[in-house]
Design a protein around this motif. Structure first.
Motif, mmCIF file in Angstrom:
data_model
loop_
_atom_site.group_PDB
_atom_site.id
_atom_site.type_symbol
_atom_site.label_atom_id
_atom_site.label_comp_id
_atom_site.label_asym_id
_atom_site.label_seq_id
_atom_site.Cartn_x
_atom_site.Cartn_y
_atom_site.Cartn_z
ATOM 1 N N ARG A 98 0.720 -1.383 0.212
ATOM 2 C CA ARG A 98 0.031 0.178 -0.305
ATOM 3 C C ARG A 98 0.916 1.350 -0.198
ATOM 4 O O ARG A 98 0.605 2.679 -0.748
ATOM 5 C CB ARG A 98 -1.161 0.123 1.218
ATOM 6 N N ILE A 99 2.017 1.309 0.996
ATOM 7 C CA ILE A 99 2.535 1.900 0.684
ATOM 8 C C ILE A 99 3.492 2.883 -0.672
ATOM 9 O O ILE A 99 3.500 3.739 -1.312
ATOM 10 C CB ILE A 99 4.153 2.243 2.313
ATOM 11 N N LEU A 172 12.624 9.201 4.399
ATOM 12 C CA LEU A 172 13.696 8.270 3.196
ATOM 13 C C LEU A 172 12.588 8.697 2.632
ATOM 14 O O LEU A 172 12.875 8.858 0.910
ATOM 15 C CB LEU A 172 14.071 6.931 4.229
ATOM 16 N N LEU A 173 11.075 7.905 2.667
ATOM 17 C CA LEU A 173 10.712 7.670 0.530
ATOM 18 C C LEU A 173 10.162 8.506 0.170
ATOM 19 O O LEU A 173 10.246 8.911 -0.330
ATOM 20 C CB LEU A 173 9.161 6.992 1.304
ATOM 21 N N VAL A 174 9.705 10.442 0.888
ATOM 22 C CA VAL A 174 9.586 11.391 1.080
ATOM 23 C C VAL A 174 11.062 11.947 -0.693
ATOM 24 O O VAL A 174 10.792 12.510 -1.657
ATOM 25 C CB VAL A 174 9.657 12.504 2.206
ATOM 26 N N ARG A 175 11.993 11.451 -0.018
ATOM 27 C CA ARG A 175 13.259 12.049 -0.163
ATOM 28 C C ARG A 175 13.257 11.206 -1.740
ATOM 29 O O ARG A 175 14.476 11.377 -2.870
ATOM 30 C CB ARG A 175 14.678 11.728 0.295
ATOM 31 N N ILE A 176 13.278 9.496 -1.394
ATOM 32 C CA ILE A 176 13.072 8.852 -3.074
ATOM 33 C C ILE A 176 12.574 9.429 -3.871
ATOM 34 O O ILE A 176 12.627 9.889 -5.381
ATOM 35 C CB ILE A 176 12.846 7.825 -2.663
ATOM 36 N N SER A 177 11.121 9.414 -3.370
ATOM 37 C CA SER A 177 9.818 10.673 -3.957
ATOM 38 C C SER A 177 10.215 11.629 -4.987
ATOM 39 O O SER A 177 10.361 12.118 -6.407
ATOM 40 C CB SER A 177 8.608 10.959 -3.807
ATOM 41 N N GLU A 178 10.972 12.895 -4.141
ATOM 42 C CA GLU A 178 11.662 14.125 -4.936
ATOM 43 C C GLU A 178 12.573 14.227 -5.463
ATOM 44 O O GLU A 178 12.867 14.539 -6.333
ATOM 45 C CB GLU A 178 12.675 14.993 -3.346
ATOM 46 N N SER A 179 13.481 13.146 -5.161
ATOM 47 C CA SER A 179 14.883 12.256 -6.331
ATOM 48 C C SER A 179 14.098 11.587 -7.942
ATOM 49 O O SER A 179 14.871 12.301 -8.864
ATOM 50 C CB SER A 179 15.973 11.596 -5.858
ATOM 51 N N PHE A 180 12.891 11.178 -7.704
ATOM 52 C CA PHE A 180 12.685 11.288 -9.666
ATOM 53 C C PHE A 180 11.852 12.035 -9.813
ATOM 54 O O PHE A 180 11.538 12.091 -10.920
ATOM 55 C CB PHE A 180 12.096 9.702 -8.749
ATOM 56 N N ASP A 194 8.541 4.836 -12.654
ATOM 57 C CA ASP A 194 8.760 3.742 -12.558
ATOM 58 C C ASP A 194 9.838 3.415 -11.895
ATOM 59 O O ASP A 194 9.936 2.742 -10.686
ATOM 60 C CB ASP A 194 8.797 3.123 -13.955
ATOM 61 N N ARG A 195 11.152 3.914 -12.195
ATOM 62 C CA ARG A 195 12.241 3.678 -11.184
ATOM 63 C C ARG A 195 12.216 4.140 -9.889
ATOM 64 O O ARG A 195 12.817 3.968 -8.680
ATOM 65 C CB ARG A 195 13.221 4.941 -11.407
ATOM 66 N N ALA A 196 10.938 5.525 -9.358
ATOM 67 C CA ALA A 196 10.757 5.724 -8.253
ATOM 68 C C ALA A 196 10.331 4.332 -7.243
ATOM 69 O O ALA A 196 9.973 4.149 -6.062
ATOM 70 C CB ALA A 196 9.771 6.957 -8.353
ATOM 71 N N ARG A 197 8.588 3.430 -8.422
ATOM 72 C CA ARG A 197 8.707 2.320 -7.667
ATOM 73 C C ARG A 197 9.953 1.211 -7.168
ATOM 74 O O ARG A 197 9.749 0.551 -6.319
ATOM 75 C CB ARG A 197 7.469 1.539 -8.846
ATOM 76 N N ALA A 198 10.137 1.452 -8.144
ATOM 77 C CA ALA A 198 11.549 0.514 -7.650
ATOM 78 C C ALA A 198 12.731 0.520 -6.756
ATOM 79 O O ALA A 198 12.722 -0.415 -5.818
ATOM 80 C CB ALA A 198 12.554 0.572 -8.717
ATOM 81 N N ALA A 199 12.731 2.291 -6.236
ATOM 82 C CA ALA A 199 13.163 2.168 -5.116
ATOM 83 C C ALA A 199 12.888 2.129 -3.611
ATOM 84 O O ALA A 199 13.197 1.841 -3.281
ATOM 85 C CB ALA A 199 14.239 3.807 -5.466
ATOM 86 N N PHE A 200 11.787 2.384 -4.213
ATOM 87 C CA PHE A 200 10.204 1.982 -3.002
ATOM 88 C C PHE A 200 10.330 1.101 -2.397
ATOM 89 O O PHE A 200 10.584 0.651 -1.142
ATOM 90 C CB PHE A 200 9.108 2.829 -3.212
ATOM 91 N N GLU A 201 10.078 -0.356 -3.504
ATOM 92 C CA GLU A 201 10.236 -1.729 -3.386
ATOM 93 C C GLU A 201 11.382 -2.076 -2.760
ATOM 94 O O GLU A 201 11.354 -2.701 -1.743
ATOM 95 C CB GLU A 201 9.921 -2.497 -4.553
ATOM 96 N N TYR A 202 12.778 -1.673 -2.868
ATOM 97 C CA TYR A 202 13.917 -1.951 -2.989
ATOM 98 C C TYR A 202 13.653 -1.250 -1.158
ATOM 99 O O TYR A 202 14.780 -2.558 -0.089
ATOM 100 C CB TYR A 202 15.173 -1.336 -3.632
ATOM 101 N N LEU A 204 11.578 -0.967 1.049
ATOM 102 C CA LEU A 204 10.727 -1.502 1.799
ATOM 103 C C LEU A 204 9.929 -3.278 1.585
ATOM 104 O O LEU A 204 9.091 -3.397 2.222
ATOM 105 C CB LEU A 204 9.007 -0.945 1.020
ATOM 106 N N ARG A 205 9.947 -3.605 0.348
ATOM 107 C CA ARG A 205 9.886 -5.457 -0.266
ATOM 108 C C ARG A 205 9.084 -5.778 0.160
ATOM 109 O O ARG A 205 8.662 -6.383 1.478
ATOM 110 C CB ARG A 205 11.248 -6.244 1.009
ATOM 111 N N PRO A 206 8.487 -5.040 -0.428
ATOM 112 C CA PRO A 206 6.646 -5.658 0.071
ATOM 113 C C PRO A 206 6.296 -6.842 -0.943
ATOM 114 O O PRO A 206 7.389 -7.605 -1.626
ATOM 115 C CB PRO A 206 5.784 -4.434 -0.834
#
Length: 220
Positions: A98-99, A172-180, A194-202, A204-206
């Motif tokens: 979800r996150i 950390l997640l907000v920084r990732i979102s900002e980066s992409f 799409d790369r942001a999603r890959a980073a979020f998954e990396y 959080l490991r859903p």
């Protein structure tokens, strides 16, 4: 009763000086709405023109809504709130998934919003300062909302942020979102959800998330 959406959480939990003033002062609200309309139309918010449109002097306008940066920050956050709500409505998974889903959709919507890209292109330095620095009202509020999202999943035993706190993971997640989202301004690369999603998954490991039942639109 339907639970509050993410944007509603953010509005309630992380108000600003200006947001409180907008609730209490009709003239401030009128000025804010006019500025927001201009921004969505892709126009630059000019305090002199805005004061003239409202039939007041600049001193009155500044007293109502603060300086230009404060007004811009409030406009940006007011647009983030419904974007967060829409992202949360569109995601049906729980836990880490979800996150990831909410943040990916939010990031994609930022990248695709024409008025937002116009602002980033027209005022890149100001945009990064208002959106990504530690003094940013927008970033402060977004981190708080993402921390709320993490807390909701943690309280339901569907996600465990340990060994970090919910706020640390949110930052950390907000920084990732900002980066992409702002990659073109930060690194010269094209923005990429799409790369942001890959980073979020990396991070959080859903894994095999459950599915949330859809909200009842008739609920209060």
């Amino acid at each position: 009763m339907r639970e509050a959406r993410l944007g509603q959480h953010g509005t309630a939990l992380v108000p600003s000086t200006l947001s409180a003033r907008l609730e209490a002062h009709p003239d401030a609200l009128r000025a804010f709405r006019s500025a927001r309309h201009r921004f969505v139309d892709g126009e630059r918010i000019d305090m002199g023109r805005l004061a003239a449109e409202l039939g007041v002097d600049r001193t009155s306008l500044f007293r109502w809504v603060g300086n230009r940066d404060q007004l811009l920050s409030e406009v940006l956050w007011s647009l983030a709130v419904p974007t967060l709500d829409a992202a949360d409505r569109a995601v049906t998974t729980t836990g880490a998934a979800r996150i990831v889903g909410v943040l990916t959709r939010f990031t994609a919507d930022l990248i695709e919003a024409p008025y937002f890209r116009v602002f980033l292109t027209r005022e890149p330095s100001r945009a990064l300062r208002l959106l990504t620095t530690t003094d940013s009202d927008v970033q402060r509020r977004l981190v708080a909302v993402v921390a709320t999202l993490i807390d909701e999943e943690s309280s339901a035993a569907r996600f465990d942020p340990a060994p970090l706190s919910a706020r640390e993971v949110a930052s950390l997640l907000v920084r990732i979102s900002e980066s992409f989202s702002y990659a073109d301004l930060i690194s010269g690369e094209p923005p990429d959800a799409d790369r942001a999603r890959a980073a979020f998954e990396y991070v959080l490991r859903p894994s095999a998330p459950a599915t949330r039942p859809p909200s009842d639109p008739t609920a209060g």
